[in-house]
Scaffold this motif. Structure first.
Motif, short mmCIF file in Angstrom:
data_model
loop_
_atom_site.label_atom_id
_atom_site.label_comp_id
_atom_site.label_asym_id
_atom_site.label_seq_id
_atom_site.Cartn_x
_atom_site.Cartn_y
_atom_site.Cartn_z
N ALA A 102 0.61 -1.14 -0.16
CA ALA A 102 0.15 -0.16 0.22
C ALA A 102 0.99 1.00 0.23
N ARG A 103 2.15 1.18 0.99
CA ARG A 103 3.25 2.80 0.87
C ARG A 103 3.24 2.53 -0.44
N ALA A 104 3.99 1.95 -1.07
CA ALA A 104 4.96 1.60 -2.28
C ALA A 104 3.83 2.06 -3.60
N SER A 105 2.74 1.76 -3.62
CA SER A 105 1.22 2.21 -4.42
C SER A 105 1.42 3.62 -4.26
N ALA B 23 -1.02 5.07 11.83
CA ALA B 23 -1.51 4.08 12.86
C ALA B 23 -2.17 4.16 13.90
N VAL B 24 -3.78 3.99 14.80
CA VAL B 24 -3.62 4.44 16.32
C VAL B 24 -3.76 3.02 16.15
N GLY B 25 -3.70 3.18 17.50
CA GLY B 25 -3.72 2.58 18.67
C GLY B 25 -4.30 2.44 20.03
N VAL B 26 -5.19 2.04 20.27
CA VAL B 26 -6.11 2.84 21.61
C VAL B 26 -6.11 1.01 22.86
N ASP B 27 -6.09 0.87 23.55
CA ASP B 27 -5.92 0.27 24.61
C ASP B 27 -4.47 -0.37 24.91
N ARG B 28 -5.87 -1.96 23.91
CA ARG B 28 -5.17 -3.24 23.98
C ARG B 28 -3.97 -3.25 22.51
N MET C 151 1.38 -2.47 19.33
CA MET C 151 2.61 -1.32 18.61
C MET C 151 3.69 -1.73 17.90
N GLN C 152 3.93 -3.59 18.06
CA GLN C 152 4.71 -4.01 16.89
C GLN C 152 4.17 -3.64 15.35
N SER C 153 2.75 -3.56 15.64
CA SER C 153 2.17 -4.57 14.34
C SER C 153 1.78 -2.50 13.26
N LEU C 154 1.62 -1.70 14.48
CA LEU C 154 1.20 -0.60 14.29
C LEU C 154 2.34 -0.02 13.59
N ARG C 155 3.77 -0.61 14.37
CA ARG C 155 4.67 0.34 12.97
C ARG C 155 4.82 -0.43 12.00
N SER D 134 3.70 4.59 8.02
CA SER D 134 4.87 5.50 7.07
C SER D 134 6.02 5.87 8.07
N GLN D 135 6.76 6.00 7.63
CA GLN D 135 8.11 6.50 7.85
C GLN D 135 7.48 8.53 7.70
N PRO D 136 8.08 9.12 8.80
CA PRO D 136 8.44 8.73 10.02
C PRO D 136 7.73 8.17 11.09
N LEU D 137 8.38 6.86 11.89
CA LEU D 137 7.16 5.36 12.75
C LEU D 137 6.77 7.37 14.08
#
Length: 361
Positions: A194-197, A203-208, A211-215, A219-222
């Motif tokens: 998706a980023r290459a396209s 990525a917005v993480g809530v509660d549980r 974080m690794q999946s969000l990263r 896109s960069q910069p994280l």
């Protein structure tokens, strides 16, 4: 008056005095009682009015045109009241954007074990209908197939058929993913695709949320593309953050080098000249258009000479009106009126007109 009537009137008078004494009203007691009642009766509590970030009213800050797709998690872990908070967040985000066919277009992808496109980029050209559509979104429950949702957004939501604008238009494509759990499928490869396209992913993480999946998704910069909030109850705080992130400055109001007219482009500005002027090669300054004198008759005829002289005089008057002065070149004579035009504002020889007039009887 008869004795009976007098006795009746007297009796009624005595009764009236007794009643008044029984129900005598003391104003001081009434005031004290009212004060006590006011202290013991709780006043209704109204929630404070919700307002958006004051930066949203900054006259020099406006959201740049986007093709924006929200990808929202509605799996079983997201409780109904929490999902309502997500919808409020979406509505507040819409309020901060310049929504329109030529501005920002918005779509929403809802996912759990399955993926559903709630509405496409082309469906709602205004904020009112878009926010109404958001209120109608229902949670899907079950699992968390985040990778599948990203792929569906890339393959179906970000297409020209769905309302995304062509790459040649230079409109940024942005995806904002909101999730509270760990994806049950692979997200790294599909996110990279998706980023290459050309899709920029937040990525917005809530509660549980993992974080690794969000990263892996973002896109960069994280640091600029990964966000975390403790609960859905405070997710609205991200509205102001995204307002700043998606904000585009108005280059023309911030300062420019255009001599005449400044026009905003997607990420910068370009210059334009007023009517009657041409843009120079530096793309900033303007020069007066060349005035051409055309002879459309046979120059050998007397009528043609008179027409030529009249046309020349009109051209000279036009140049004079535009602050251009024709002077005799060095070595010229009155009988041989070879003239060149100089810009009286001191910009040097323009060479806009060089004519030779030979007047014969």
């Amino acid at each position: 008056m008869s004795p009976f009537i007098c006795s009746l009137i007297y009796g009624l008078s005595v009764l009236l005095v007794e009643v008044c004494g029984t129900y005598e009203v003391d104003p001081a007691k009434v005031a004290a009682q009212s004060y006590a009642q006011r202290r013991t009766v709780a006043r209704p509590q109204f929630p404070p009015l919700r307002t958006l970030n004051p930066a949203a009213t900054d006259s020099q800050c406006r959201s740049r045109p986007l093709d924006l797709v929200f990808i929202i998690d509605s799996s079983r872990s997201v409780r109904p009241m929490e999902f309502e908070k997500v919808k409020i967040f979406l509505a507040d985000m819409v309020d901060t954007l310049d929504v329109g066919p030529d501005a920002t277009r918005v779509a929403v992808v809802n996912y759990a074990s399955t993926v559903k496109i709630e509405f496409l980029l082309k469906d709602h050209p205004d904020k009112v209908t878009m926010k109404q559509a958001i209120t109608r979104i229902d949670p899907l429950a079950a699992g968390t197939m985040t990778g599948l949702a990203i792929k569906k957004a890339m393959d179906e939501a970000f297409t020209e058929q769905s309302g995304a604008r062509p790459v040649s238009k230079g409109i940024s494509k942005v995806a904002i993913i909101v999730t509270d759990g760990r994806p049950q499928d692979q997200v790294e490869e599909v996110s990279a695709a998706a980023r290459a396209s050309g899709i920029e992913i937040y990525a917005v993480g809530v509660d549980r949320a993992d974080m690794q999946s969000l990263r892996l998704m973002a896109s960069q910069p994280l640091d600029d593309h990964v966000f975390y909030v403790e609960t859905y109850g405070v997710i609205e705080k991200l509205t102001s953050k995204f307002r700043e992130t998606l904000c585009g400055l108005d280059p023309c109001t911030m300062g420019h080098d255009c001599e005449h007219i400044c026009l905003n482009s997607i990420s910068s500005y370009y210059c334009q000249c007023r009517e009657g002027y041409l843009l120079n090669t530096d793309k900033k300054t303007c020069s007066l258009k060349e005035v051409k004198v055309e002879v459309i008759q046979d120059p050998c005829k007397c009528e043609a000479r008179l027409a030529f002289q009249k046309q020349t005089q009109n051209s000279l008057q036009d140049l004079t009106a535009r602050h251009i002065l024709c002077v005799l070149m060095e070595g010229g004579t009155a009988g041989d009126r070879t003239g060149s035009c100089l810009d009286t504002r001191g910009k040097g020889l323009l060479g806009l007109l060089s004519i030779q007039l030979t007047i014969t009887s």
